[in-house]
Structure formats: structure tokens, C-alpha cells
Scaffold this active site. Structure first.
Site, short mmCIF file in Angstrom:
data_model
loop_
_atom_site.label_atom_id
_atom_site.label_comp_id
_atom_site.label_asym_id
_atom_site.label_seq_id
_atom_site.Cartn_x
_atom_site.Cartn_y
_atom_site.Cartn_z
N HIS A 17 0.85 -1.25 -0.07
CA HIS A 17 0.08 -0.23 0.06
C HIS A 17 0.79 1.28 0.00
O HIS A 17 0.59 2.32 0.43
CB HIS A 17 -0.80 -0.14 1.00
CG HIS A 17 -2.08 -0.95 1.13
ND1 HIS A 17 -3.16 -0.55 0.62
CD2 HIS A 17 -2.09 -2.41 1.42
CE1 HIS A 17 -4.02 -1.70 0.67
NE2 HIS A 17 -3.51 -2.80 0.92
N HIS A 104 0.30 -15.57 8.32
CA HIS A 104 0.74 -14.27 7.55
C HIS A 104 2.26 -14.10 8.07
O HIS A 104 2.59 -14.68 8.79
CB HIS A 104 -0.08 -13.22 7.75
CG HIS A 104 -0.76 -12.62 6.42
ND1 HIS A 104 0.11 -12.09 5.46
CD2 HIS A 104 -2.01 -12.60 6.01
CE1 HIS A 104 -0.85 -11.92 4.36
NE2 HIS A 104 -2.02 -12.30 4.78
N ASP A 342 -7.79 -12.48 -2.58
CA ASP A 342 -7.98 -13.50 -3.36
C ASP A 342 -8.67 -14.87 -2.50
O ASP A 342 -7.93 -15.46 -1.90
CB ASP A 342 -6.79 -14.12 -4.23
CG ASP A 342 -6.23 -12.76 -5.22
OD1 ASP A 342 -6.91 -12.99 -6.28
OD2 ASP A 342 -5.44 -12.07 -4.97
#
Length: 407
Positions: A17, A104, A342
Site C-alpha cells: 500500500h 501471515h 483472492d
């Protein structure tokens, strides 16, 4: 590290980002025609928001060449490539201030660096792969112009749904599957959203991804890739064998969990008498193999046959479900994720796999060409070598290369 390659070196930059992502490509030969339009098709195939099977984040991913190209021709100097982030929503990730997301990279990045990106996955995000795909498109353009190399990837499984590969349990080299590898094109692959060239299987795969999406869950899969018309002699034994370089490249892609080449793990289940690739004289007069269970590489060196391999991608870690987990301080809690993700990464992973394959072959070609150029500068040997040591001759090797260029 953020740099890949030895002579053809690619350095990617950017977080998921931040203002932009991109790469620097060093080592591209001069004099090659190159424009943004040569790179954009692969970036478009990789971009988010292209179908209901992918993340809804809407990024055009339009690339801009910044350096190393003048009048549409490469200068041989570093090529800078930039893609601006436009659809940023860092506020979707405030929960990561309190929770390391399950499976993650939040926790491991914090442990390693003592600091991490505050939104998205930072450098661990698949957004980083934009630079790889752009650089891979440059490498692929050179390989196509110089040698006629063709690189095609496709989705071969989603969850437990696999496209047909072998006719029988012990058949590791089904002719129909090898014929598919010999003739598959990107146009054929892109005929459906899931990017599987087997129509019946593709429909089942799409249904499985939509089921995961509707359940706010995710599912994994595999991508198969074939490299056709690769020059022979690529690979640097013993530690930089061509399959080792390919494995390194593929397992550096986010969400990858496995790699196999040629017959892969199935080749461990059959006897050597059934698995060996016998040598034959081919129609062009050159020596080749009757079968290709080795996947185009023997002893870590490309042998001129099609190189094919498979890459496994896990189910995406970020899902829109409440998950019981722990905060950074160890206190138990419930994490609710709000980002756009996704449900299955494999349709968008296809051009990434192709790009990394191109980077490996490009680097190996430059290394091998430098070796041959250095050897060609030596005076001829006074005593000819025995046949087993001198094949293929330089003339035979060059003939094979010339034939590829003509095609």
C-alpha cells in the site's frame, strides 16, 4: 534479499500500500526493441480485479519505463520500471496493530526487523510480484527474439480437482499430457477465467473457487509451466543446477509450498526401467530423448527437451472469517479481517510463474554464452579429444542455436 540473478539482475521494490511498486533490471543486452506495450500484457494478466475469482481490489497496473531505453531500444544500462498504486485502503488493516494474522508474515517480519509495514502484507504481499512480472517480460522478449523460447503456464489443479495427466497409476509420461505441453498457448490458457486448458476441469475449478469465496474462505492449487525451445547446456552444476535455480525462483513467490520437475514425486513410485529416458536420433539428426521424464534437465543441465515443472500454492492465509488467535501480547482474541483478498491465487499466479521461469533461463543463457565466448578465444587443441568428450561440437551446438533462431 530483494535482488535475483547473477548477470541478469532484478531488484524489486515497494510495499502493498505504498505509492508505487516496481523494479530495476540490470544486465539487459543493448539493442533490443522495448516499449511499455511489450510489458503490459503480462502485468494485465497478473493484475487484481480481473474477474469474480480474484480480489476485488481494482488496479490497472500500468507500467512506465523510467530508464535504460531510448528511441524504443535498450541501451544496456539499468532499466527502471514503475507501477503506481491507486486503489489503496490502508485503513482496512488496523486490526493488524493488535493481531498477527494467522499464517501471515506479520509476526515473522516483526521478529526479524523489529518493525513492519502497517498495512497489508508489506513486502510479503503478492503486490511485490509486479516488479518480477515486468522484469520477466523483458527477459522473455530477449529469449523469444534471440532463441525462439516459449514459456507457458496454466492452472493444473484447484483443491482436489486436477486436470487429467496420466492414463494409469504407473504412467508417468502420458502422451496426451505431453502433447498438451508441446502445443499449449497463452491464448488457449486464457480462454477461461481459471486459466486451465481442460474445459471440463476448468468449470469444476471455477465452481470450487466460488464456493470458497461464498463461504468467506480460500482454496489452494497448482500451476504447471513448460519452457519450449530452451538452449541446451544451461545450468551450473553442482549447486546451481537448472532445476535448483527454477525451484529457488518458484519458491520465492508468495504462497508457494512445493515444487516438482518432470515426473516429480510420481517418478519415485516406478522402477528405473520404466522411468529412464532412452536416447534416440531425432528427425533433425540431433541426439535427443525418447521420453522426457527428466523434464528437460539431466545432471542439472538443459538437454534441449521441453522443460516442465509444477508449483504448489497454498490456500490464501487472509480470509473474511472470524478466527480465534492471539494478540501480539499473547492474550487470546478473535480476529476479523476486512481487506480484499483472492479466494484462490493460482489464476493470477500463472504470469508470475512464467516471469520467474524467464528470469532463470535468461540469466542461465547469459552465463552459458559467456563461458562459450571465453572458450572460443582459446587456440585449438593440438590433440583432438575422443568422441565421448567432444560431443556436441561447437558447430553442432551453434547449428542447434541457429535452427531455433530461424524458427
Amino acid at each position: 534479499m530483494s535482488t535475483f540473478g547473477t548477470l541478469f539482475r532484478v531488484t524489486t521494490y515497494g510495499e502493498s500500500h505504498c505509492a508505487s511498486v516496481g523494479c530495476i533490471v540490470d544486465g539487459c543486452p543493448p539493442g533490443m526493441p522495448l516499449a511499455n506495450s511489450d510489458l503490459q500484457p503480462q502485468l494485465t494478466r497478473r493484475r487484481p480485479g480481473q474477474s469474480n475469482l480474484t480480489t476485488p481490489r481494482n488496479e490497472a497496473d500500468e507500467c512506465a519505463l523510467q530508464s535504460g531505453v531510448e528511441a524504443g531500444v535498450t541501451l544496456g544500462t539499468p532499466i527502471g520500471l514503475l507501477v503506481r498504486n491507486k486503489d489503496q485502503r490502508p485503513h482496512d488493516y488496523t486490526e493488524t496493530d493488535h493481531y498477527p494474522r494467522p499464517s501471515h508474515a506479520d509476526w515473522t517480519y516483526l521478529l526479524k526487523y523489529g518493525i513492519k509495514a502497517s498495512s497489508g502484507g508489506g513486502r510479503s504481499s503478492a503486490r511485490e510480484t509486479i516488479g518480477r512480472v515486468a522484469a520477466g517480460a523483458i527477459a522473455e522478449r530477449y529469449l523469444k527474439l534471440a532463441y525462439g523460447v516459449e514459456i507457458v503456464g496454466f492452472v493444473s489443479s484447484v483443491g482436489k480437482i486436477h486436470m487429467p495427466q496420466s492414463a494409469e497409476d504407473e504412467d508417468v509420461d502420458d502422451e496426451n499430457y505431453l502433447n498438451l505441453l508441446r502445443g499449449i498457448t497463452r491464448e488457449k490458457v486464457d480462454e477461461n477465467l481459471i486459466r486451465c486448458p481442460h474445459e471440463e476441469t476448468a468449470k469444476l475449478m471455477e465452481q470450487r473457487v466460488l464456493e470458497a469465496k461464498e463461504a468467506n474462505d480460500s482454496i489452494g492449487g497448482t500451476v504447471t509451466c513448460v519452457i519450449r525451445k530452451s538452449p541446451i547446456g544451461l545450468g551450473e552444476p553442482v549447486f546451481d543446477k537448472l532445476e535448483a535455480l527454477l525451484a529457488h525462483a518458484m519458491l520465492s513467490i508468495p504462497a508457494t509450498k512445493g515444487f516438482e520437475i518432470g515426473s516429480g514425486f510420481k517418478g519415485t513410485e516406478v522402477a528405473g526401467s520404466k522411468h529412464n529416458d532412452a536416447f534416440i536420433k531425432k528427425e533433425n539428426g540431433e541426439l535427443g530423448t525418447k521420453t522426457n521424464r527428466s523434464g528437460g534437465i539431466q545432471g542439472g543441465i538443459s538437454n534441449g527437451e521441453d522443460i516442465y515443472f509444477k508449483v504448489a500454492f497454498k490456500s490464501p492465509a487472509t480470509i473474511s472469517q472470524e478466527q480465534s488467535t492471539a494478540k501480539y501480547d499473547g492474550e487470546s482474541g478473535v480476529l476479523s479481517t476486512r481487506g480484499r483478498h483472492d479466494p484462490c491465487v493460482v489464476p493470477r499466479a500463472v504470469p508470475i510463474v512464467e516471469a520467474m521461469a524467464a528470469l532463470v533461463i535468461m540469466d542461465a543463457v547469459l552465463i552459458q554464452n559467456s563461458r562459450r565466448a571465453a572458450a572460443a578465444s582459446l587456440p585449438p587443441l593440438a590433440t583432438p579429444l575422443p568422441p565421448s568428450m567432444s560431443l556436441p561440437t561447437k558447430q553442432q551446438y551453434q547449428k542447434a542455436v541457429d535452427e531455433l533462431v530461424k524458427e
